[in-house]
Scaffold this active site. Structure first.
Site, mmCIF file in Angstrom:
data_model
loop_
_atom_site.group_PDB
_atom_site.id
_atom_site.type_symbol
_atom_site.label_atom_id
_atom_site.label_comp_id
_atom_site.label_asym_id
_atom_site.label_seq_id
_atom_site.Cartn_x
_atom_site.Cartn_y
_atom_site.Cartn_z
ATOM 1 N N TYR A 43 -2.716 -1.031 9.910
ATOM 2 C CA TYR A 43 -2.642 -1.394 8.493
ATOM 3 C C TYR A 43 -1.275 -1.043 7.908
ATOM 4 O O TYR A 43 -0.642 -1.854 7.233
ATOM 5 C CB TYR A 43 -3.758 -0.638 7.766
ATOM 6 C CG TYR A 43 -3.879 -0.881 6.296
ATOM 7 C CD1 TYR A 43 -4.450 -2.052 5.815
ATOM 8 C CD2 TYR A 43 -3.454 0.076 5.375
ATOM 9 C CE1 TYR A 43 -4.586 -2.264 4.449
ATOM 10 C CE2 TYR A 43 -3.586 -0.129 4.013
ATOM 11 C CZ TYR A 43 -4.158 -1.296 3.552
ATOM 12 O OH TYR A 43 -4.297 -1.509 2.214
ATOM 13 N N SER A 102 0.872 -1.183 0.000
ATOM 14 C CA SER A 102 0.000 0.000 0.000
ATOM 15 C C SER A 102 0.903 1.226 0.000
ATOM 16 O O SER A 102 2.058 1.154 0.426
ATOM 17 C CB SER A 102 -0.857 0.008 1.265
ATOM 18 O OG SER A 102 -1.386 1.292 1.524
HETATM 19 N N1 LIG Z 1 -8.540 -0.541 -2.579
HETATM 20 C C1 LIG Z 1 -7.567 0.293 -2.268
HETATM 21 O O1 LIG Z 1 -7.698 1.489 -2.447
HETATM 22 C C2 LIG Z 1 -6.266 -0.231 -1.729
HETATM 23 C C3 LIG Z 1 -5.253 0.681 -1.458
HETATM 24 C C4 LIG Z 1 -4.020 0.219 -0.991
HETATM 25 C C5 LIG Z 1 -3.832 -1.146 -0.829
HETATM 26 N N2 LIG Z 1 -4.842 -2.010 -1.094
HETATM 27 C C6 LIG Z 1 -4.576 -3.445 -0.902
HETATM 28 O O2 LIG Z 1 -4.986 -4.152 -2.047
HETATM 29 C C7 LIG Z 1 -5.433 -5.451 -1.670
HETATM 30 C C8 LIG Z 1 -6.827 -5.686 -2.210
HETATM 31 O O3 LIG Z 1 -7.685 -4.723 -1.617
HETATM 32 P P1 LIG Z 1 -9.163 -4.462 -2.128
HETATM 33 O O4 LIG Z 1 -9.403 -3.017 -2.024
HETATM 34 O O5 LIG Z 1 -9.390 -5.127 -3.427
HETATM 35 O O6 LIG Z 1 -9.975 -5.172 -0.945
HETATM 36 P P2 LIG Z 1 -11.316 -6.030 -0.969
HETATM 37 O O7 LIG Z 1 -11.813 -6.054 0.427
HETATM 38 O O8 LIG Z 1 -12.225 -5.562 -2.031
HETATM 39 O O9 LIG Z 1 -10.774 -7.472 -1.372
HETATM 40 C C9 LIG Z 1 -9.942 -8.191 -0.518
HETATM 41 C C10 LIG Z 1 -10.138 -9.657 -0.805
HETATM 42 O O10 LIG Z 1 -9.327 -10.398 0.114
HETATM 43 C C11 LIG Z 1 -10.096 -11.471 0.578
HETATM 44 N N3 LIG Z 1 -9.650 -11.940 1.886
HETATM 45 C C12 LIG Z 1 -9.729 -11.300 3.075
HETATM 46 N N4 LIG Z 1 -9.291 -12.079 4.059
HETATM 47 C C13 LIG Z 1 -8.891 -13.243 3.482
HETATM 48 C C14 LIG Z 1 -8.348 -14.452 3.977
HETATM 49 N N5 LIG Z 1 -8.122 -14.634 5.290
HETATM 50 N N6 LIG Z 1 -8.047 -15.420 3.103
HETATM 51 C C15 LIG Z 1 -8.288 -15.276 1.783
HETATM 52 N N7 LIG Z 1 -8.814 -14.153 1.250
HETATM 53 C C16 LIG Z 1 -9.120 -13.158 2.097
HETATM 54 C C17 LIG Z 1 -11.517 -10.926 0.663
HETATM 55 O O11 LIG Z 1 -12.478 -11.977 0.736
HETATM 56 C C18 LIG Z 1 -11.581 -10.116 -0.611
HETATM 57 O O12 LIG Z 1 -12.020 -10.877 -1.709
HETATM 58 C C19 LIG Z 1 -5.341 -5.526 -0.154
HETATM 59 O O13 LIG Z 1 -4.130 -6.143 0.217
HETATM 60 C C20 LIG Z 1 -5.337 -4.063 0.250
HETATM 61 O O14 LIG Z 1 -4.719 -3.859 1.491
HETATM 62 C C21 LIG Z 1 -6.058 -1.597 -1.533
#
Ligand SMILES: NC(=O)c1ccc[n+]([C@@H]2O[C@H](COP(=O)([O-])OP(=O)(O)OC[C@H]3O[C@@H](n4cnc5c(N)ncnc54)[C@H](O)[C@@H]3O)[C@@H](O)[C@H]2O)c1
Length: 261
Positions: free
Chosen positions: A155, A142
């Site tokens: 986080y 991130s």
């Molecule tokens: N969306 C953003 O703006 C953003 C920004 C920075 C970083 N991120 C990172 O990107 C990644 C994806 O984020 P996102 O926004 O798509 O989130 P999201 O919540 O839409 O998707 C996350 C996915 O991870 C799965 N998950 C959670 N716990 C789990 C587990 N124990 N085992 C298996 N799967 C599991 C969830 O079921 C979900 O499908 C994450 O690592 C997040 O920290 C996202």
């Protein structure tokens, strides 16, 4: 011809959000994609849609916190697809809370998914990748590894951890001559379920962050997917231990904090 024909990639958290964008993009380049998640219905639906579009995709239940779950996944992929070329450690959770409010249970919960999960995944796939002659591991961190808000206490720490684990693993593999590259992607605000969460949307810090993005908008899962394809493919053949920030330029600008007090 896609850039990833004959390649097999696992995407954790690929049922939706950024992981969904990664799964779509990897499939579009010819990869066979295994979506691994705890969201079974959404994952099955995504894999089914991808197959209907002529791609190779399937869904497997995986809880990234459990070593047994990883072992079953890797054994299954090796038995079915016969190789593992890519791992996208994308599954992640967020608990926006400051250091004084946070509990050790919350910290443990975040670390279990965001840091121990990728650790287990890396250990599970390395032997299979080595057997296949190499691979690419892509850890989703991130931009909170470079930007601090009070509410990114837990986080941000978990993401700083995975960013560092990326580098030590990259050097470990490179020095062994494994032909396994390990890099991290550092997304900024993207339009996914995590940010669509009303509790998160309502936070003045989140609104201010979006307003501060030099490109003036959030990223899209499809844009994230293109970066994943780049790191998974030979286009990034000389890149390992790298951090790629996909945040519309946010990390390099400074802005006045809206919520002092
Ligand atoms: N969306 C953003 O703006 C953003 C920004 C920075 C970083 N991120 C990172 O990107 C990644 C994806 O984020 P996102 O926004 O798509 O989130 P999201 O919540 O839409 O998707 C996350 C996915 O991870 C799965 N998950 C959670 N716990 C789990 C587990 N124990 N085992 C298996 N799967 C599991 C969830 O079921 C979900 O499908 C994450 O690592 C997040 O920290 C996202």
């Amino acid at each position: 011809m896609g850039r990833l024909n004959d390649k097999v990639a696992i995407v954790t958290g690929g049922s939706r959000g950024l992981g969904g964008g990664a799964a779509d993009a990897l499939c579009a380049e010819g990869a066979s994609v295994v979506i691994a998640d705890v969201l079974d219905d959404a994952g099955q639906a995504r894999a089914s849609d991808l197959r209907a579009a002529g791609h190779r995709a399937r869904y497997v239940h995986l809880d990234v916190r459990e070593a047994q779950s990883w072992a079953a996944l890797v054994d299954g992929v090796m038995a079915t697809e016969g190789r593992i070329d890519g791992l996208v450690n994308n599954a992640g959770i967020n608990i926006p809370i400051d250091i004084e409010e946070a509990t050790v249970e919350q910290f443990q919960a975040i670390l279990d998914v965001n840091l121990i999960g990728p650790f287990l995944g890396i250990k599970a796939v390395l032997p299979a990748m080595r057997k296949g002659g190499g691979g690419s591991i892509i850890n989703v961190a991130s931009n909170s590894t470079k930007m601090a808000l009070p509410t990114t206490s837990l986080y941000g720490a978990s993401k700083a951890g995975i960013a560092n684990l990326t580098k030590t693993t990259a050097v470990h593999c490179a020095l062994r001559g494994d032909n396994i590259r390990v890099n991290s992607i550092h997304p900024g605000a993207h339009l996914t379920e995590m940010l669509e969460n009303p509790q998160v949307q309502a936070m003045p810090q989140v609104r201010a962050l979006v307003d501060a993005i030099p490109m003036g908008r959030m990223g899209l899962p499809a844009e994230f997917g293109k970066v994943v394809v780049f790191l998974a493919s030979e286009d990034s053949s000389y890149m390992t231990a790298a951090e790629l920030f996909t945040d519309g330029g946010l990390t390099v600008v400074s802005f006045a904090h809206p919520a002092r007090g």
